[in-house]
Design a protein around this motif. Sequence first.
Motif, PDB file in Angstrom:
ATOM      1  N   TRP A   1      38.146  47.745  29.121  1.00 32.90           N
ATOM      2  CA  TRP A   1      38.859  47.077  30.211  1.00 32.90           C
ATOM      3  C   TRP A   1      38.387  45.628  30.357  1.00 32.90           C
ATOM      4  CZ3 TRP A   1      36.846  52.092  31.887  1.00 32.90           C
ATOM      5  CH2 TRP A   1      37.816  53.096  31.841  1.00 32.90           C
ATOM      6  N   PRO A   2      38.721  44.746  29.409  1.00 34.75           N
ATOM      7  CA  PRO A   2      38.199  43.372  29.444  1.00 34.75           C
ATOM      8  C   PRO A   2      38.705  42.547  30.625  1.00 34.75           C
ATOM      9  CG  PRO A   2      39.869  43.589  27.741  1.00 34.75           C
ATOM     10  CD  PRO A   2      39.592  44.973  28.263  1.00 34.75           C
ATOM     11  N   PHE A   3      39.967  42.703  31.016  1.00 34.00           N
ATOM     12  CA  PHE A   3      40.490  41.944  32.149  1.00 34.00           C
ATOM     13  C   PHE A   3      39.768  42.346  33.426  1.00 34.00           C
ATOM     14  CE2 PHE A   3      43.583  41.349  35.625  1.00 34.00           C
ATOM     15  CZ  PHE A   3      43.726  39.974  35.548  1.00 34.00           C
ATOM     16  N   SER A   4      39.618  43.649  33.637  1.00 33.66           N
ATOM     17  CA  SER A   4      38.904  44.148  34.820  1.00 33.66           C
ATOM     18  C   SER A   4      37.449  43.689  34.813  1.00 33.66           C
ATOM     19  CB  SER A   4      38.962  45.674  34.867  1.00 33.66           C
ATOM     20  OG  SER A   4      40.293  46.099  34.987  1.00 33.66           O
ATOM     21  N   ALA A   5      36.807  43.734  33.644  1.00 37.48           N
ATOM     22  CA  ALA A   5      35.408  43.299  33.544  1.00 37.48           C
ATOM     23  C   ALA A   5      35.284  41.823  33.878  1.00 37.48           C
ATOM     24  CB  ALA A   5      34.863  43.573  32.145  1.00 37.48           C
ATOM     25  N   THR A   6      36.221  41.018  33.399  1.00 37.20           N
ATOM     26  CA  THR A   6      36.196  39.576  33.683  1.00 37.20           C
ATOM     27  C   THR A   6      36.352  39.319  35.175  1.00 37.20           C
ATOM     28  OG1 THR A   6      37.083  39.058  31.505  1.00 37.20           O
ATOM     29  CG2 THR A   6      37.324  37.372  33.189  1.00 37.20           C
ATOM     30  N   LEU A   7      37.340  39.961  35.792  1.00 38.52           N
ATOM     31  CA  LEU A   7      37.562  39.752  37.226  1.00 38.52           C
ATOM     32  C   LEU A   7      36.399  40.284  38.067  1.00 38.52           C
ATOM     33  CD1 LEU A   7      41.377  40.447  37.681  1.00 38.52           C
ATOM     34  CD2 LEU A   7      40.188  38.271  37.392  1.00 38.52           C
ATOM     35  N   ALA A   8      35.851  41.437  37.680  1.00 36.15           N
ATOM     36  CA  ALA A   8      34.721  42.009  38.421  1.00 36.15           C
ATOM     37  C   ALA A   8      33.516  41.084  38.389  1.00 36.15           C
ATOM     38  CB  ALA A   8      34.360  43.382  37.856  1.00 36.15           C
ATOM     39  N   VAL A   9      33.217  40.560  37.222  1.00 33.63           N
ATOM     40  CA  VAL A   9      32.074  39.644  37.103  1.00 33.63           C
ATOM     41  C   VAL A   9      32.320  38.386  37.920  1.00 33.63           C
ATOM     42  CG1 VAL A   9      30.848  38.155  35.465  1.00 33.63           C
ATOM     43  CG2 VAL A   9      31.285  40.532  34.885  1.00 33.63           C
ATOM     44  N   THR A  10      33.545  37.884  37.903  1.00 32.52           N
ATOM     45  CA  THR A  10      33.886  36.686  38.673  1.00 32.52           C
ATOM     46  C   THR A  10      33.675  36.928  40.165  1.00 32.52           C
ATOM     47  OG1 THR A  10      35.527  36.072  37.013  1.00 32.52           O
ATOM     48  CG2 THR A  10      35.709  35.006  39.146  1.00 32.52           C
ATOM     49  N   ILE A  11      34.125  38.068  40.665  1.00 26.13           N
ATOM     50  CA  ILE A  11      33.990  38.373  42.094  1.00 26.13           C
ATOM     51  C   ILE A  11      32.526  38.582  42.484  1.00 26.13           C
ATOM     52  CG2 ILE A  11      34.542  40.107  43.851  1.00 26.13           C
ATOM     53  CD1 ILE A  11      37.311  40.366  42.414  1.00 26.13           C
ATOM     54  N   VAL A  12      31.762  39.257  41.635  1.00 23.76           N
ATOM     55  CA  VAL A  12      30.337  39.479  41.927  1.00 23.76           C
ATOM     56  C   VAL A  12      29.590  38.152  41.979  1.00 23.76           C
ATOM     57  CG1 VAL A  12      28.192  40.429  40.985  1.00 23.76           C
ATOM     58  CG2 VAL A  12      30.243  41.845  41.078  1.00 23.76           C
ATOM     59  N   ILE A  13      29.832  37.293  41.009  1.00 21.52           N
ATOM     60  CA  ILE A  13      29.157  35.992  41.004  1.00 21.52           C
ATOM     61  C   ILE A  13      29.596  35.165  42.208  1.00 21.52           C
ATOM     62  CG2 ILE A  13      28.984  33.801  39.750  1.00 21.52           C
ATOM     63  CD1 ILE A  13      28.922  35.445  37.171  1.00 21.52           C
ATOM     64  N   GLY A  14      30.881  35.232  42.564  1.00 23.95           N
ATOM     65  CA  GLY A  14      31.355  34.541  43.761  1.00 23.95           C
ATOM     66  C   GLY A  14      30.645  35.025  45.006  1.00 23.95           C
ATOM     67  N   SER A  15      30.406  36.326  45.101  1.00 23.93           N
ATOM     68  CA  SER A  15      29.689  36.886  46.247  1.00 23.93           C
ATOM     69  C   SER A  15      28.260  36.357  46.323  1.00 23.93           C
ATOM     70  CB  SER A  15      29.669  38.422  46.159  1.00 23.93           C
ATOM     71  OG  SER A  15      30.972  38.928  46.151  1.00 23.93           O
ATOM     72  N   PHE A  16      27.615  36.216  45.165  1.00 23.46           N
ATOM     73  CA  PHE A  16      26.266  35.644  45.147  1.00 23.46           C
ATOM     74  C   PHE A  16      26.268  34.211  45.669  1.00 23.46           C
ATOM     75  CE2 PHE A  16      24.936  38.588  41.415  1.00 23.46           C
ATOM     76  CZ  PHE A  16      24.636  39.599  42.309  1.00 23.46           C
ATOM     77  N   PHE A  17      27.276  33.436  45.248  1.00 27.04           N
ATOM     78  CA  PHE A  17      27.395  32.065  45.743  1.00 27.04           C
ATOM     79  C   PHE A  17      27.591  32.049  47.261  1.00 27.04           C
ATOM     80  CE2 PHE A  17      28.195  30.620  41.366  1.00 27.04           C
ATOM     81  CZ  PHE A  17      27.526  29.404  41.386  1.00 27.04           C
ATOM     82  N   LEU A  18      28.433  32.950  47.782  1.00 31.17           N
ATOM     83  CA  LEU A  18      28.672  33.003  49.221  1.00 31.17           C
ATOM     84  C   LEU A  18      27.385  33.295  49.995  1.00 31.17           C
ATOM     85  CD1 LEU A  18      32.061  34.953  49.453  1.00 31.17           C
ATOM     86  CD2 LEU A  18      31.654  32.556  50.035  1.00 31.17           C
ATOM     87  N   VAL A  19      26.654  34.295  49.557  1.00 31.24           N
ATOM     88  CA  VAL A  19      25.403  34.658  50.234  1.00 31.24           C
ATOM     89  C   VAL A  19      24.414  33.496  50.163  1.00 31.24           C
ATOM     90  CG1 VAL A  19      23.400  36.203  50.138  1.00 31.24           C
ATOM     91  CG2 VAL A  19      25.705  37.137  49.895  1.00 31.24           C
ATOM     92  N   SER A  20      24.271  32.902  48.996  1.00 26.27           N
ATOM     93  CA  SER A  20      23.362  31.761  48.833  1.00 26.27           C
ATOM     94  C   SER A  20      23.771  30.610  49.738  1.00 26.27           C
ATOM     95  CB  SER A  20      23.362  31.312  47.372  1.00 26.27           C
ATOM     96  OG  SER A  20      22.599  30.152  47.211  1.00 26.27           O
TER      97      SER A  20
ATOM     98  N   ILE B   1      27.799  50.302  29.211  1.00 26.28           N
ATOM     99  CA  ILE B   1      28.437  49.197  29.931  1.00 26.28           C
ATOM    100  C   ILE B   1      29.255  48.353  28.958  1.00 26.28           C
ATOM    101  CG2 ILE B   1      27.972  47.023  31.157  1.00 26.28           C
ATOM    102  CD1 ILE B   1      25.578  48.479  32.459  1.00 26.28           C
ATOM    103  N   GLY B   2      28.719  48.143  27.778  1.00 24.68           N
ATOM    104  CA  GLY B   2      29.436  47.385  26.763  1.00 24.68           C
ATOM    105  C   GLY B   2      30.754  48.030  26.382  1.00 24.68           C
ATOM    106  N   VAL B   3      30.748  49.352  26.217  1.00 25.72           N
ATOM    107  CA  VAL B   3      31.977  50.065  25.859  1.00 25.72           C
ATOM    108  C   VAL B   3      33.003  49.955  26.991  1.00 25.72           C
ATOM    109  CG1 VAL B   3      32.959  52.364  25.445  1.00 25.72           C
ATOM    110  CG2 VAL B   3      30.883  51.654  24.231  1.00 25.72           C
ATOM    111  N   LEU B   4      32.551  50.140  28.240  1.00 26.16           N
ATOM    112  CA  LEU B   4      33.473  50.040  29.379  1.00 26.16           C
ATOM    113  C   LEU B   4      34.085  48.648  29.491  1.00 26.16           C
ATOM    114  CD1 LEU B   4      31.550  52.063  32.119  1.00 26.16           C
ATOM    115  CD2 LEU B   4      33.578  52.765  30.835  1.00 26.16           C
ATOM    116  N   ALA B   5      33.263  47.620  29.312  1.00 27.73           N
ATOM    117  CA  ALA B   5      33.783  46.245  29.381  1.00 27.73           C
ATOM    118  C   ALA B   5      34.743  45.968  28.235  1.00 27.73           C
ATOM    119  CB  ALA B   5      32.628  45.245  29.370  1.00 27.73           C
ATOM    120  N   PHE B   6      34.502  46.565  27.087  1.00 22.11           N
ATOM    121  CA  PHE B   6      35.378  46.359  25.934  1.00 22.11           C
ATOM    122  C   PHE B   6      36.719  47.072  26.127  1.00 22.11           C
ATOM    123  CE2 PHE B   6      36.664  46.687  21.450  1.00 22.11           C
ATOM    124  CZ  PHE B   6      36.485  45.366  21.087  1.00 22.11           C
TER     125      PHE B   6
END
Length: 194
Positions: A42-61, A35-40
């Motif tokens: 594609w850092p922009f994609s990793a940043t956006l993916a994490v942002t969207i996942v965390i946003g989804s958690f906020f929505l559900v909560s 996972i570390g290698v993949l994030a390294f």
Amino acid sequence: MTDFRTASASMTDALPRPGPGWGWILLYGIVSAGIGVLAFVWPFSATLAVTIVIGSFFLVSGVFAIIAGIAGKGYESRGYTIAYGILSLIVGLMLVFSPVAGAISLTLLVAIWLAVRGLMEIRWGIKIRAGRVLMLILGVVNLVLAILILVTVPFSALTLPGFILGFSFLLGGITAIASALSHRSGTPAFKMAS
């Protein structure tokens, strides 16, 4: 013949036995490093993916908090629960539908997470014997990375979290792999220093 069997059995008993679960620790280390290698890469994609996942958690909560507040008649903190739900929905919508702006906010959260993680790893590294040096290095690296994020925000907010998370996962995976291999040779996985 009996002496040979007895000697062979006592030699086998003298060899250290692999610690239980060492394979799972090794697998965790390999997955974490991957996972570390993949994030390294594609850092922009990793940043956006994490942002969207965390946003989804906020929505559900947020949705569940609002439902709990409305359905919880007579509940003392009902107003707070509904307000918390609305706030969570707003933050979640911002992170999911505006991940670039959310990434900047997330960057600050990543810096806090890395700093706390680094302090915990340094504290843990002081207590353990096996893997002490790697754990201390991991803690110091995570603290330095947290400082690096804070110094470069907002300019590198869209790629830096991906790089930092990738590097942290990669180093954490390497640490877990080393721990698993040590545990396989019979060293207790989490032996504390005296």
